[in-house]
Design a protein around this motif. Structure first.
Motif, mmCIF file in Angstrom:
data_model
loop_
_atom_site.group_PDB
_atom_site.id
_atom_site.type_symbol
_atom_site.label_atom_id
_atom_site.label_comp_id
_atom_site.label_asym_id
_atom_site.label_seq_id
_atom_site.Cartn_x
_atom_site.Cartn_y
_atom_site.Cartn_z
ATOM 1 N N UNK A 1 11.378 -12.486 0.898
ATOM 2 C CA UNK A 1 11.350 -11.490 0.331
ATOM 3 C C UNK A 1 10.465 -10.097 0.546
ATOM 4 N N UNK A 2 9.328 -10.158 -0.668
ATOM 5 C CA UNK A 2 8.052 -9.708 -0.217
ATOM 6 C C UNK A 2 8.050 -9.294 1.639
ATOM 7 N N UNK A 3 7.422 -9.976 2.333
ATOM 8 C CA UNK A 3 7.373 -9.911 3.703
ATOM 9 C C UNK A 3 7.893 -9.438 4.147
ATOM 10 N N UNK B 1 1.666 -9.568 6.639
ATOM 11 C CA UNK B 1 1.164 -11.623 6.008
ATOM 12 C C UNK B 1 -0.078 -10.858 4.793
ATOM 13 N N UNK B 2 -0.600 -9.791 4.958
ATOM 14 C CA UNK B 2 -2.129 -9.923 4.196
ATOM 15 C C UNK B 2 -1.574 -9.135 2.612
ATOM 16 N N UNK B 3 -0.552 -8.015 2.950
ATOM 17 C CA UNK B 3 0.015 -7.788 1.816
ATOM 18 C C UNK B 3 0.885 -9.000 0.941
ATOM 19 N N UNK B 4 1.569 -9.730 1.422
ATOM 20 C CA UNK B 4 2.371 -11.051 0.904
ATOM 21 C C UNK B 4 1.556 -12.026 0.495
ATOM 22 N N UNK B 5 0.120 -12.326 0.669
ATOM 23 C CA UNK B 5 -1.239 -13.360 -0.218
ATOM 24 C C UNK B 5 -1.439 -12.525 -1.191
ATOM 25 N N UNK B 6 -1.575 -11.186 -0.680
ATOM 26 C CA UNK B 6 -2.583 -10.330 -2.309
ATOM 27 C C UNK B 6 -1.184 -10.386 -3.180
ATOM 28 N N UNK C 1 5.361 -2.687 8.298
ATOM 29 C CA UNK C 1 3.761 -3.000 8.480
ATOM 30 C C UNK C 1 3.422 -3.480 9.271
ATOM 31 N N UNK C 2 2.852 -3.781 10.129
ATOM 32 C CA UNK C 2 2.449 -5.114 11.459
ATOM 33 C C UNK C 2 2.658 -5.877 10.517
#
Length: 225
Positions: free
Chosen positions: A94-96, A111-116, A105-106
């Protein structure tokens, strides 16, 4: 002796023995997650039935109910894994979706935000216990980053003028905070409430998942107009 996946687990006030139905309220209230999945599926179909990410969330929600039912009936370490994995899948999925759909976001940035967020979530409990030793909130500490994410992303949505999504996420965050409170006090209320309060976490958390999926579906419909 090394721990076995078949070792019994007794984490909740309602369980007073090893039986399959030793937690009837905790077990049966998992039907609320299945009801949330059915509700979202009906909404998904009415919205066109082509939204793959939401269909995935619906399937994971059903998995949350099934996994939690297994945990509150078999009450073994393997069942605990069946309980927590679908919950983690929903949170990160859901965050993604929120990064892509609400904050626009692109793929790389989302994906980077989700991994963080995953990295922060996984490191949060050790940091918490280092700062607040002995404060476990009855095992609810691991859900605090998800609660914070609802508030943070909801606020960012309002700032980005995604007001319907922002209001929905903030309202859902309030419901989640209440459900988390009931999860956290389950052990403390045992002397006065033998059934505990964990079953209320199930019911309210099912509402949380339904509201989140509803927000994602609503955004899809508004974008299609």
């Amino acid at each position: 002796m090394p721990a076995s996946w078949f070792d019994p687990v007794d984490n909740y006030c309602e369980r007073t023995g090893p039986g399959f139905w030793a937690e009837p309220l905790n077990a049966l209230t998992n039907a609320a997650f299945l009801a949330a999945a059915v509700y979202a599926f009906v909404r998904w179909r009415r919205a066109g039935g082509k939204d793959g990410p939401v269909l995935w969330l619906i399937a994971v929600t059903a998995g949350v109910g099934i996994g939690s039912f297994l945990f509150h009936t078999f009450a073994r370490r393997w069942a605990a894994l069946a309980d927590v994995l679908p919950i983690a899948l929903f949170i990160y999925s859901y965050f993604l979706v929120a990064m892509r759909r609400f904050l626009r976001l692109g793929p790389a940035a989302a994906g980077t935000a989700t991994l963080l967020f995953v990295a922060f979530n996984m490191s949060f409990e050790p940091l918490w216990h280092g700062a607040f030793p002995g404060v476990t909130l009855n095992g609810s500490v691991g859900y605090l980053p998800a609660a914070g994410a609802l508030v943070a992303v909801g606020g960012l949505c309002l700032k980005a003028r995604e007001r319907p999504a922002g209001r929905s996420l903030l309202a859902t965050g309030a419901v989640f905070a209440l459900s988390l409170a009931f999860r956290s006090i389950d052990g403390a209320v045992c002397p006065s409430l033998p059934a505990g309060t964990h079953f209320l976490w199930h019911g309210l958390n099912a509402v949380v998942l339904a509201l989140l999926m509803d927000a994602a579906i609503a955004k899809t419909r508004s974008a299609a107009r």
